[in-house]
Design an enzyme around this catalytic site. Structure first.
Site, PDB file in Angstrom:
ATOM      1  N   ARG A   1      70.461  96.257  71.724  1.00 34.79           N
ATOM      2  CA  ARG A   1      71.697  95.852  71.575  1.00 34.79           C
ATOM      3  C   ARG A   1      72.820  96.879  70.629  1.00 34.79           C
ATOM      4  O   ARG A   1      73.860  96.525  70.461  1.00 34.79           O
ATOM      5  CB  ARG A   1      71.421  94.663  70.248  1.00 34.79           C
ATOM      6  CG  ARG A   1      70.802  93.448  70.872  1.00 34.79           C
ATOM      7  CD  ARG A   1      70.523  92.151  69.921  1.00 34.79           C
ATOM      8  NE  ARG A   1      71.983  92.011  69.688  1.00 34.79           N
ATOM      9  CZ  ARG A   1      72.326  91.151  68.401  1.00 34.79           C
ATOM     10  NH1 ARG A   1      71.315  90.813  67.442  1.00 34.79           N
ATOM     11  NH2 ARG A   1      73.510  90.718  68.228  1.00 34.79           N
ATOM     12  N   CYS A   2      72.154  97.777  70.925  1.00 31.28           N
ATOM     13  CA  CYS A   2      72.986  99.020  70.333  1.00 31.28           C
ATOM     14  C   CYS A   2      73.572  99.919  71.332  1.00 31.28           C
ATOM     15  O   CYS A   2      72.874 100.501  72.055  1.00 31.28           O
ATOM     16  CB  CYS A   2      72.209  99.954  69.256  1.00 31.28           C
ATOM     17  SG  CYS A   2      72.810 101.487  68.699  1.00 31.28           S
TER      18      CYS A   2
END
Length: 117
Positions: A12-13
């Site tokens: 998600r980063c």
């Protein structure tokens, strides 16, 4: 035989995704460790900190709500207490971390990892 390249990754980063892409563009297929699901052990985190030449406070994400909720901004907390907090709440560990050739680098910016490849 050398150890495979590893990345402590959070999909998600954006920086983590960019770092993984940088590795694969260079023909490196790292072992992907989704550290939010499989946090490092205390010894692994200590080894990572040693390889990065960082203290625990330097690897902790201070912008996370958990940082404030757990009172981790207290300067009197020991390295051991900070390490325990990062293991208990792996979201607090800065990412991504790449380990290659017996060295480690934090992929912020992603190009930082090129120095250890």
């Amino acid at each position: 035989m050398t150890e495979p390249t590893r990345i402590f990754h959070n999909p998600r980063c954006s920086k983590s995704r960019q770092t993984l892409e940088l590795l694969t563009e260079r023909g490196i297929e790292p072992v992907i460790i989704r550290y939010l699901e499989t946090p490092p052990t205390e010894q692994e985190l200590k080894d990572i900190l040693d390889a990065l030449k960082l203290r625990p406070r330097d690897l902790i994400r201070t912008g996370e709500n958990e940082y404030k909720e757990q009172g981790l901004n207290n300067p009197d907390l020991s390295d051991e207490q900070l390490i325990a907090a990062m293991i208990a709440t792996p979201k607090l560990i800065e990412r991504p971390i790449v380990i290659a050739n017996g060295k480690a680098a934090l992929g912020r910016p992603p190009e930082n990892v090129l120095s250890i490849l």
